[in-house]
Design an enzyme around this catalytic site. Sequence first.
Site, PDB file in Angstrom:
ATOM      1  N   SER A 577       0.841  -1.192   0.000  1.00  6.85           N
ATOM      2  CA  SER A 577       0.000   0.000   0.000  1.00  6.85           C
ATOM      3  C   SER A 577       0.884   1.253   0.000  1.00  6.85           C
ATOM      4  CB  SER A 577      -0.962  -0.040   1.184  1.00  6.85           C
ATOM      5  OG  SER A 577      -2.004   0.873   1.024  1.00  6.85           O
ATOM      6  N   ASP A 662      -9.724  -3.775  -5.664  1.00  6.22           N
ATOM      7  CA  ASP A 662      -9.143  -2.945  -4.606  1.00  6.22           C
ATOM      8  C   ASP A 662      -9.758  -1.546  -4.644  1.00  6.22           C
ATOM      9  OD1 ASP A 662      -7.542  -1.589  -2.782  1.00  6.22           O
ATOM     10  OD2 ASP A 662      -5.717  -2.608  -3.423  1.00  6.22           O
ATOM     11  N   HIS A 697      -8.156  -4.835  -1.567  1.00  9.38           N
ATOM     12  CA  HIS A 697      -6.947  -4.352  -0.917  1.00  9.38           C
ATOM     13  C   HIS A 697      -6.376  -5.352   0.083  1.00  9.38           C
ATOM     14  CE1 HIS A 697      -4.213  -1.041  -0.278  1.00  9.38           C
ATOM     15  NE2 HIS A 697      -4.376  -1.089   1.030  1.00  9.38           N
TER      16      HIS A 697
END
Length: 728
Positions: A577, A662, A697
């Site tokens: 991330s 995501d 995600h």
Amino acid sequence: MKHLLYAAILAFFVSTPAAWSQTEQLEKVTASSYQEAPDVMQKDSVLTIHGHSRTDPYFWMRLTDEQKMAAEPDEQTQRVLDYLNAENAYTKTVMKDTDSLQQELYEEIVGRIKQTDESVPYFKNGYWYYTRYEEGKEYPIYARKKGKMEAEEEIMLNVNEMAEGHDYFSVAGLQVSPDNKLLAFGTDTLSRRVYHIKFKNLETGEILKDKLENTTGGGAWANDNQTYFYATKNKVSLLAEKIHRHTLGEDTKQDELVYEEKDPSFYIGVYKSKSDDYIIIGMGSTVSSDYYILDADDPNGNFRQFASRERDHEYSIEHFEDKFYVMTNWNARNFRLMETPKNSTSKDNWTEVIPHREDVLLSGIEVFNDHLVVSERSNALTHLRIMNQKNEEEHYLEFEEPAYVAYTSYNPEFNTTKLRYIYSSLTTPMSTIEYDMETKSRKVLKQQEVVGGHNSDDYITERIFAEARDGVKIPVTLVYRKTTKKSADTPMLLYAYGSYGSSTDPWFSSERLSLLDRGFVYAIAHIRGGQEMGRKWYDEGKMFKKINTFTDFIDSAEYLIEKQYTSEDHLYAKGGSAGGLLMGAIVNMAPEKFNGIIAGVPFVDVVSTMLDETIPLTTNEFDEWGNPKNKDSYDYMLSYSPYDNVTEQDYPHMLVTTGLFDSQVQYWEPAKWVAKLRDKKTDDNLLLLHTNMEAGHGGASGRFERYKVTALEFAFLLKLEGMLEDEF
């Protein structure tokens, strides 16, 4: 039993580290040894702002949710899906020689997890609540027992049954009504973090007709057992922005809007105080906090603002009897603790309980009738401070390891002297401990079991400090087997995050043992952008000081190489991330320092994403990264944006992972990044993209499925080190 036999064989090799150093005899892994990598169409899009133009040949890869979920994909969607599938097939081909190793790693990792397991029960409002898992099942069972643990079990939700027929399934926000008869819960079947809230009658098992759409998944019951407050999301940006009041049995279209957040830089949610006396609407941006409160006995009343909203004022609140505690950064960079009467909560009524300290970050409190437990951070370590409010005596819990993490667990009761907290380190499995704040005695309620056995004494944890180029000392935590020799030939995986003030604490990881037991050193660089060293540590790793995050990581790597923990030929880096942004920046800035990189769901197209306010998280993060609509922010962000700074140079071996659905970092960022790297890079190193076509995600749902990606990542590292299964 296979993993136990394997562990015994492995132990022999671990005891002779030289057996693992095959570098001189091994042929270098090269991309040209495999079929040609996927090619992808380039279609230049010119993006212009502030009189400056950028050309993006892969801008066309962006799909809407509607396109991704359409029964019949249009031409653009099909082109994107074909490309992602081609990359997946290429990754599978390149990693074909690790198939047996990946399976072995997966079996090792899953084999260490206790299949039939149960959480430590907690007592609330007459019931013991716990979560348990059954052997071979992917999802939890949420259950409770009335009065005592010997009572008959009531299964509230069996998520295994609920998940049948879904590629992805997540349950969140379980809330039992005050009378113990109803359960509110949220479900997400797409991995976009958009939940439907449903209600279950726990006495009859009936699922009520009420269904709250487009929510965050959680909410709060009023004390009448009929009124439920919840947050809904903007359907484009997915930011929560409205709080509604729902009465069971009524048409959800008639739900009253009780608050709407107009500033898109704020997150918003609703919850109930530990005391159960207040419904609290909480709003937070990167630099400000705001709260509205309502007496939970008056569900149809009006919320009142706790204190005036101010930029650069962050605080949190906790109700107790006739007052609120307030943890605030008002004239206190590292926060201080205040209190205020419950009916007079404006800032001019706040009085100080714990003053500000320059070297200690106040990070949280837990309130009891006679005690106050304060969570603190200093010198990159967590601390628990126990304050007796009857006699004003205080003490700290003591921990012996050089690096660890300790934090308060769930403590729903006020009237107790027992504190539950969690303790872990890189060598000590996660432990739930009960501490008597009067007698100072401790009792381990549960320690994470590592199936097959784990001896913490077989491993060493170190805390060292690397020197940054500006003279700042960067904490670095390491773990390795005692039998692992530290040298230039030792493989090391260096991890960091370094954003949002999120501290990377040294947790135990049973899956990490598969690397440690093969002779790897695992290290965490506690770089600026987190809060390990206090609030200043965060402030100096954001906005116009973001570059410190990247140089801290590079300087930590150089220090580890200099001190002969490893070398450039055996150093690997991993981040996900915002940590994936870190990976993207450091491979542009110092690619020669690393042999391989793992970038998970990487936020790499910084400028374009932060210019698009329809993308989730964008507006909330202008005070984290900057708003590129302002030229100074645009110029600074452009200077480090990984995608924009890909250039013709050699890059390390790279494995990039993402998820098609995501919502936090859209799949097209890593997909575009890989495509551009393929076009520009001048080396013959591996560049692999793995896309989970059903997840978002957080990766795959379920307890075990996610470890298949972990096995892929570990196999990637071991392949580069020449540690394939058939060479043991």
